[in-house]
Design an enzyme around this catalytic site. Structure first.
Site, PDB file in Angstrom:
ATOM      1  N   GLY A 110      79.321  60.978  11.602  1.00  0.00           N
ATOM      2  CA  GLY A 110      79.279  59.267  10.188  1.00  0.00           C
ATOM      3  C   GLY A 110      78.358  58.768  10.182  1.00  0.00           C
ATOM      4  O   GLY A 110      77.207  58.835   9.871  1.00  0.00           O
ATOM      5  N   ARG A 118      53.566  73.406  16.885  1.00  0.00           N
ATOM      6  CA  ARG A 118      54.027  74.624  15.897  1.00  0.00           C
ATOM      7  C   ARG A 118      55.280  73.672  14.997  1.00  0.00           C
ATOM      8  O   ARG A 118      55.514  74.416  14.250  1.00  0.00           O
ATOM      9  CB  ARG A 118      54.729  75.955  16.824  1.00  0.00           C
ATOM     10  N   CYS A 160      78.950  55.681  16.562  1.00  0.00           N
ATOM     11  CA  CYS A 160      79.663  55.703  16.244  1.00  0.00           C
ATOM     12  C   CYS A 160      80.668  56.385  16.954  1.00  0.00           C
ATOM     13  O   CYS A 160      80.290  57.162  17.843  1.00  0.00           O
ATOM     14  CB  CYS A 160      79.718  55.883  14.625  1.00  0.00           C
ATOM     15  N   GLY A 161      82.139  56.745  16.795  1.00  0.00           N
ATOM     16  CA  GLY A 161      82.831  57.832  17.263  1.00  0.00           C
ATOM     17  C   GLY A 161      82.941  58.843  17.568  1.00  0.00           C
ATOM     18  O   GLY A 161      82.673  59.076  18.965  1.00  0.00           O
ATOM     19  N   HIS A 189      61.086  68.095  19.748  1.00  0.00           N
ATOM     20  CA  HIS A 189      60.934  69.103  18.969  1.00  0.00           C
ATOM     21  C   HIS A 189      60.903  68.685  17.562  1.00  0.00           C
ATOM     22  O   HIS A 189      60.118  69.454  16.262  1.00  0.00           O
ATOM     23  CB  HIS A 189      61.738  71.049  19.042  1.00  0.00           C
ATOM     24  N   GLY A 216      79.680  60.293  16.588  1.00  0.00           N
ATOM     25  CA  GLY A 216      78.564  60.152  16.416  1.00  0.00           C
ATOM     26  C   GLY A 216      77.356  61.132  14.564  1.00  0.00           C
ATOM     27  O   GLY A 216      76.857  61.124  13.821  1.00  0.00           O
TER      28      GLY A 216
END
Length: 143
Positions: free
Chosen positions: A70, A132, A65-66, A98, A68
């Site tokens: 939302g 971990r 999306c524009g 990670h 990212g």
């Protein structure tokens, strides 16, 4: 690999480029995104991607999306989704290593097409480090 992709109007151009790139590599792509640049609501196209990932019908999801944001927020409402908002390949690599990210969220208005294709490749090529990080990732979805 099987990849689910969803986008709103701001991500249509990138969705087409990503889909072409993935298919050229032999990946299967499930398109839940709009094919138009007419204004739409991103949750309508992100929820199906998240459901595909949670149900394990696909290996990974990609949402665009524009900003990212939302799309990322929407995807992360689904238990079992670990969507990562990434804007370069280094962040993308860390999200996989990670955080065991299973959805890549792309900000179309803040990345170039070249960057996006690099990020997609890094996302698919990078394995979760485990170790971990297993304990930490396990705490993301409280039971």
């Amino acid at each position: 690999m099987k990849i689910s992709i969803g986008n709103d109007h701001a991500g249509t151009e990138y969705k087409f480029a990503i889909t072409e790139y993935l298919k050229a590599q032999g990946h299967e792509v499930i398109n839940h995104g709009t094919d138009s640049e007419d204004s739409v609501d991103y949750p309508d196209f992100v929820h199906p991607v998240a459901r595909d990932v949670v149900s394990e019908d696909v290996d990974y999801g990609i949402i665009v999306c524009g900003s990212g944001n939302g799309a990322n927020m929407t995807a992360n409402k689904h238990q079992g989704v670990r969507s990562a908002l990434c804007w370069n390949k280094e962040i993308t690599q860390l999200a996989r290593e990670h955080n065991d990210a299973n959805i890549l969220s792309i900000p179309a208005r803040y990345t170039s097409k070249h960057q996006v294709l690099e990020m997609v490749q890094v996302f698919l090529d990078t394995a979760f480090d485990g170790g971990r990080h297993i304990r930490r990732v396990g705490k993301i979805d409280p039971k």
